[in-house]
Structure formats: C-alpha cells, structure tokens
Design an enzyme around this catalytic site. Structure first.
Site, short mmCIF file in Angstrom:
data_model
loop_
_atom_site.label_atom_id
_atom_site.label_comp_id
_atom_site.label_asym_id
_atom_site.label_seq_id
_atom_site.Cartn_x
_atom_site.Cartn_y
_atom_site.Cartn_z
N ARG A 51 0.82 -1.20 0.00
CA ARG A 51 0.00 0.00 0.00
C ARG A 51 0.85 1.25 0.00
O ARG A 51 0.40 2.34 -0.28
CB ARG A 51 -0.93 -0.01 1.22
CG ARG A 51 -2.28 -0.61 0.88
CD ARG A 51 -3.22 -0.46 2.01
NE ARG A 51 -2.53 -0.76 3.27
CZ ARG A 51 -3.11 -0.76 4.45
NH1 ARG A 51 -4.37 -0.47 4.55
NH2 ARG A 51 -2.44 -1.05 5.54
N LYS A 148 3.45 -19.58 6.43
CA LYS A 148 2.63 -19.78 7.61
C LYS A 148 2.42 -18.48 8.38
O LYS A 148 3.23 -17.58 8.24
CB LYS A 148 3.29 -20.83 8.50
CG LYS A 148 4.45 -20.30 9.35
CD LYS A 148 4.87 -21.33 10.33
CE LYS A 148 5.35 -20.87 11.62
NZ LYS A 148 5.84 -19.60 11.95
N HIS A 178 9.89 -22.68 5.99
CA HIS A 178 11.28 -22.41 5.59
C HIS A 178 12.25 -23.46 6.13
O HIS A 178 13.36 -23.60 5.63
CB HIS A 178 11.70 -20.98 5.97
CG HIS A 178 12.02 -20.78 7.41
ND1 HIS A 178 11.06 -20.60 8.37
CD2 HIS A 178 13.20 -20.73 8.07
CE1 HIS A 178 11.63 -20.44 9.55
NE2 HIS A 178 12.93 -20.52 9.40
N LYS A 182 16.13 -25.58 4.51
CA LYS A 182 17.45 -25.61 5.14
C LYS A 182 18.27 -26.78 4.58
O LYS A 182 17.74 -27.87 4.39
CB LYS A 182 17.32 -25.74 6.66
CG LYS A 182 16.75 -24.48 7.32
CD LYS A 182 16.74 -24.62 8.83
CE LYS A 182 15.97 -23.48 9.48
NZ LYS A 182 16.75 -22.30 9.81
N GLU A 216 15.91 -21.62 20.77
CA GLU A 216 16.31 -20.28 20.34
C GLU A 216 16.79 -19.49 21.54
O GLU A 216 16.27 -19.68 22.65
CB GLU A 216 15.11 -19.57 19.71
CG GLU A 216 14.63 -20.24 18.45
CD GLU A 216 13.51 -19.45 17.80
OE1 GLU A 216 13.80 -18.57 16.99
OE2 GLU A 216 12.34 -19.71 18.14
N ASP A 235 3.23 -21.92 16.65
CA ASP A 235 4.28 -21.20 15.93
C ASP A 235 5.37 -22.14 15.42
O ASP A 235 5.95 -21.90 14.37
CB ASP A 235 4.90 -20.15 16.87
CG ASP A 235 5.93 -19.28 16.17
OD1 ASP A 235 5.61 -18.72 15.11
OD2 ASP A 235 7.07 -19.16 16.69
N HIS A 240 7.22 -26.50 11.85
CA HIS A 240 8.64 -26.82 11.69
C HIS A 240 9.01 -28.17 12.34
O HIS A 240 9.66 -29.01 11.71
CB HIS A 240 9.53 -25.74 12.30
CG HIS A 240 9.27 -24.36 11.73
ND1 HIS A 240 8.96 -24.15 10.42
CD2 HIS A 240 9.28 -23.14 12.32
CE1 HIS A 240 8.80 -22.84 10.22
NE2 HIS A 240 8.98 -22.21 11.36
N LYS A 330 11.86 -20.39 23.40
CA LYS A 330 12.55 -19.09 23.24
C LYS A 330 13.36 -18.82 24.50
O LYS A 330 13.05 -19.33 25.58
CB LYS A 330 11.53 -17.97 23.08
CG LYS A 330 10.52 -18.19 21.98
CD LYS A 330 10.96 -17.55 20.71
CE LYS A 330 9.91 -17.66 19.63
NZ LYS A 330 10.47 -17.61 18.29
C1 BG6 Z 1 9.47 -18.86 12.53
C2 BG6 Z 1 8.79 -18.61 13.84
O1 BG6 Z 1 8.64 -19.59 11.68
O2 BG6 Z 1 10.67 -19.58 12.74
C3 BG6 Z 1 9.71 -17.86 14.78
O3 BG6 Z 1 7.60 -17.86 13.64
C4 BG6 Z 1 11.03 -18.55 14.90
O4 BG6 Z 1 9.12 -17.69 16.06
C5 BG6 Z 1 11.63 -18.90 13.54
O5 BG6 Z 1 11.92 -17.68 15.59
C6 BG6 Z 1 12.84 -19.79 13.66
O6 BG6 Z 1 13.47 -19.93 12.42
P1 BG6 Z 1 15.05 -20.18 12.30
O7 BG6 Z 1 15.26 -20.40 10.85
O8 BG6 Z 1 15.71 -18.95 12.83
O9 BG6 Z 1 15.35 -21.37 13.13
#
Ligand code: BG6
Length: 482
Positions: A51, A148, A178, A182, A216, A235, A240, A330
């Site tokens: 936008r 997602k 994603h 990897k 993380e 999430d 994942h 986290k």
């Molecule tokens: C995302 C999540 O899909 O993946 C995040 O929404 C997360 O919360 C992230 O931090 C982790 O991805 P990566 O590639 O850094 O392990």
C-alpha cells in the site's frame, strides 16, 4: 570452482508486502544472491507491491538498503546491486480495494512464468487470491506462494485451502515452511535414502528414541502481539518440528518427486497418537526489568507457552515402542536445532568391569555448524586396561566440503523451486490439515483445563517439567549447546 548453477527460465515475480520485514530481511536479499550467482538474468522482473506510496526509484533504493543490511555475501559490489535493481519495479496496490490491480496487470508479460509471493499477514491471503483471479492477472500456470500461519486450527486451515483452491489448483500453491529449505533438512533425506548404512537400523528394533530440539536464544521481542495468540505449539511444533519429525520417521518414497515425498509425510502425521496432557511440558520465560515473556507479549496475564516439550508416538510398525521427544522454546541457553537419534545399547556387554558402553547417537545438526555427528564408544587410549570412552565421528559440512558454496539461505532454494515448479519442499494442503487435526485436541486440552505454563529462567534449558518428562522414562535430554 565450476559453477553448478542451473539457470531458471525468465519470470515475473510479484512480491506483495514488498516493503515489509520478511521481504527486506529474507526475500529480496535471497533473490539478489541468486541473481548474483547467475541463476537468472536481465529478462526477469521483480515487481514489488504494497500500500506504500513508493515509486520504482524508491523501491530500488529500499531493496539496495535491504541487501546491504541483510545480504549474506561478503563480496557484494555496488555494481551488482545496481544491476539487480534494474530488474525491479513497483506498483502500489491495495489488497482490499480496487487500486492498482489494472496497473499491476499491465506490468506482467504473457510469455513468462508468473509467481505471486504473498509476504503479507494471513488475513490478506484470501483477499489477494480473490483479486488476482477477478482481475485476470492469475493465469492457469501462475504460482501463488504463501507462508505460515496457514490457519490457527483445522477449521481455519480448511477454510483457507478452500478459498485458495477456488482460484488455484493445488499444483499452483506453494506453502512455505522455511525449515524445509534448510540444507541439513534436505541432507536428512540424503543421509537416509542415499546411504545403505542407516536405513536397515532405522526402526524401533534398533532405535531407542529420537529427540528433536529447536532451541532459540532470542525471545519474542517485537513480535509479542502475534506470538501471544499463537504460542510455541502453533508457531513451531505444528509446522517446523512436525516437518522434522516427518522426514525422520517417513518411509522411503519410491521416487524423489513432490507427491511421493508428501504422501509419505502425511502418513506419518496420520499415524501420530493423541498426546496425553501428562506427556507435555509447557513453559514461559520469566525475567527481570521488563524482560519476561509477559512483558514482551504486553499481556500481564498471558498463559501462552514460549516453550513446549512433548513425547510423541508414531503408531506404526516401524516406530511402535520408539518415542519421539520434541522440544522448542525461546530464551534458552543457545540457538540450536538438531535431530538426535539414540540407538539401543548393544545387546550384551563383553567388557565387564570396564566403564560403560556409550550408546550410539546420531546427531543431525541444522544450526549452527550444519553437520552430522555419530557418537561411538572406543577404547580410551593409553595404559589402564580396557577402559571405554565416548568419541564422536564428526562431520561439519563446512570442514568436510571445503570450497563448497556457502549454505544457501532456505529462502533462496525455495524461491527458485517455485520458479522451477518443484513442490517437493512445500507443504501440501492435506499435510497442513493433518497437522492441525493432530494439534487441535492437544491445544484444546490445556485450554479447557486452564493450565498455566511453568515459568523458566532465561538462558537455561526450559522448565523443570521438561526434565521430568524425560526422567520419568529413564532418559535425559541432550544438553542445549553440547
Ligand atoms: C518462525 C517462527 O517460523 O521460525 C519464529 O515464527 C522462529 O518464532 C523462527 O523464531 C525460527 O526460524 P530459524 O530459521 O531462525 O530457526
């Protein structure tokens, strides 16, 4: 080094949400890198839309800044950035209104691949799909790319799939997880299916249990509002970790083709047993001075989990009796993603009196230091009789394959697969729905019971309950960052 880059056909990529965070951090730098190594050429167009009232020049500047800030290549020159900028155009488009769609249509060519990348919030997915169709911009060969969250439960995921399929065939829909892009995740398939060593042992007769960890070190700073409605289960686990579980547990597909691979993954999800509340540990990080999860989420009463560990059973012939333990959170000690496969101890120990046999553990490291390690038991060198010790066979890809190209960012691989029309590393609609069908009752259990996640300190390895989950079964988690 001989270039192994296989050029892709010219394409028009329309990037919705082109000024957003994901576009700037990941998508534009990834496209740039593939341009830089020669995978596509000046016949390609990347058309940013959002936008924001930008023009072509403004978008080119924004992209150049994004590459300078987030690009991974050390040897980037300003000339290369300028050459890439030549491919970029910009059209302001209102996803929910009529503005810009005709103009966007005029920018697209008839004879090249069209890809629409929806780097926008999920609430816009359906609107954009509808308008792409109504405006005639989407052709039968066009690809639509989404990321997602694909819904927040089964019903909303089904509704989204239906809305997309009203305009696009399943073969045109590219749902990104994603993690599948990897390098090491793809390597897991190479390890299992291109070697004869592991597959005969890859079952409950030889494998005691599997641990899948995505830890993380960062918190949810800046994303608290989204995350608080989602939590670690939605999430990370539903997508994942589920993908990692599927690739570890699936049967060998007959061929490495998109549907053969995805059929096998769906079978794993459908074989999952419901998870009992006792087999789950939920946690939330605490912290001082405005640094707790609740501070970051802006919700002093939040009961959302920033950590989850669970014991999962794949109820089929191969895996009955071999639990999979999943864990993600986290603000943990380190950023570590790995799959650790614990083999059973040898059936008989001939080394009586010697220090114990250390069971074999195969660790597939996604990050950092992508690679594979196999823990073995060897003789402790030197005098002192037959003493045993553990030692690792260690293969860090960067060391084992010197001179190889740097591991590509997951997005680079995935975007090029969109252009190539290869859906192997994308989630199919039924896969997403099966994962929600498994996750929904688990979430419903704790929502109905109103259970609070257990608090854990930042920088540690999660809540006490997570350790107990393992101790109860006579097992231990691998240390985070070991
Ligand atoms: C995302 C999540 O899909 O993946 C995040 O929404 C997360 O919360 C992230 O931090 C982790 O991805 P990566 O590639 O850094 O392990």
């Amino acid at each position: 080094m001989v270039s192994r880059v296989i050029p892709v056909d010219p394409f028009d990529l329309v990037l919705f949400g082109a000024t957003g965070d994901l576009a700037r951090r990941k998508i534009l730098p990834s496209l740039f890198h593939r341009f830089q190594i020669g995978q596509f050429d000046a016949a390609t167009r990347i058309i940013g839309t959002s936008r924001a009232d930008l023009d072509q020049k403004g978008f080119r500047e924004l992209t150049a800044d994004a590459i300078r800030e987030f690009g991974q290549e050390e040897n980037t020159t300003e000339e290369e950035i300028a050459a890439f900028a030549e491919l970029l155009d910009y059209v302001p488009v209102d996803a929910r209104g009529d503005t810009g769609w005709d103009e966007l249509g005029k920018h697209l060519r008839e004879d090249v691949i069209r890809a629409f990348y929806l780097s926008v919030g999920p609430s816009l997915f359906t609107d954009i799909a509808d308008r792409l169709s109504a405006s005639g911009i989407a052709t039968p060969d066009s690809r639509i790319v989404l990321e997602k969250p694909f819904g927040h439960d089964l019903a909303s995921a089904q509704a989204l799939n239906q809305a997309l399929r009203a305009h696009f065939q399943e073969g045109q829909i590219y749902r990104i997880d994603h993690y599948l892009g990897k390098e090491t995740v793809q390597n897991l398939m190479a390890l299992r299916f291109a070697n004869s060593l592991f597959e005969p042992l890859w079952n409950s007769s030889h494998i005691d249990h599997v641990q899948i960890t995505v830890a993380e070190s960062i918190g949810v700073e800046g994303r608290g509002e989204y995350y608080d409605k989602s939590g670690a289960m939605r999430d990370m686990v539903q997508n994942h970790l589920m993908q990692l579980l599927c690739l570890t547990a699936m049967e060998p597909p007959a061929r490495f083709t998109p549907n053969a691979v995805r059929d096998e993954k769906v079978k794993v999800i459908e074989a999952l047993n419901p998870v009992a509340p006792d087999d789950i540990a939920r946690g939330q990080y605490r912290g001082k001075d405005g640094d707790s999860y609740r501070d970051h989420a802006g919700n002093p009463d939040s009961t959302t989990e920033s950590f989850i560990a669970m014991k999962v059973e794949v109820a089929n012939w191969r895996w009955a009796g071999t639990p999979f333990y999943l864990r993600t959170g986290k603000c943990l000690r380190e950023r570590v993603s790995e799959i650790a496969v614990f083999f059973r101890d040898p059936p008989h120990n001939i080394f009586e009196g010697a220090a114990g046999v250390h069971g074999n553990v195969l660790v597939i490291r996604l990050q950092p230091d992508e690679g594979i390690t196999l823990r073995t038991t060897i003789k402790d060198p030197g005098p002192g009789g037959m003493r045993l010790t553990a030692a690792n066979l260690d293969m860090t890809f960067a060391d084992s394959l010197p001179g190889a190209e740097r591991p590509q960012d997951a997005y680079e691989r995935l975007i090029m697969d969109v252009i190539r029309g290869n859906q192997t590393l994308f989630m199919r609609g039924d896969e997403v729905e099966a994962a929600w069908a498994w996750a929904d009752p688990i979430i419903a259990d704790w929502t109905e019971a109103g259970t609070e996640p257990q608090r854990y300190d930042r920088g540690g390895s999660g809540p006490e309950d997570s350790l107990l989950l393992m101790h109860r079964d006579g097992r231990r988690w691998r240390g985070i960052g070991d």
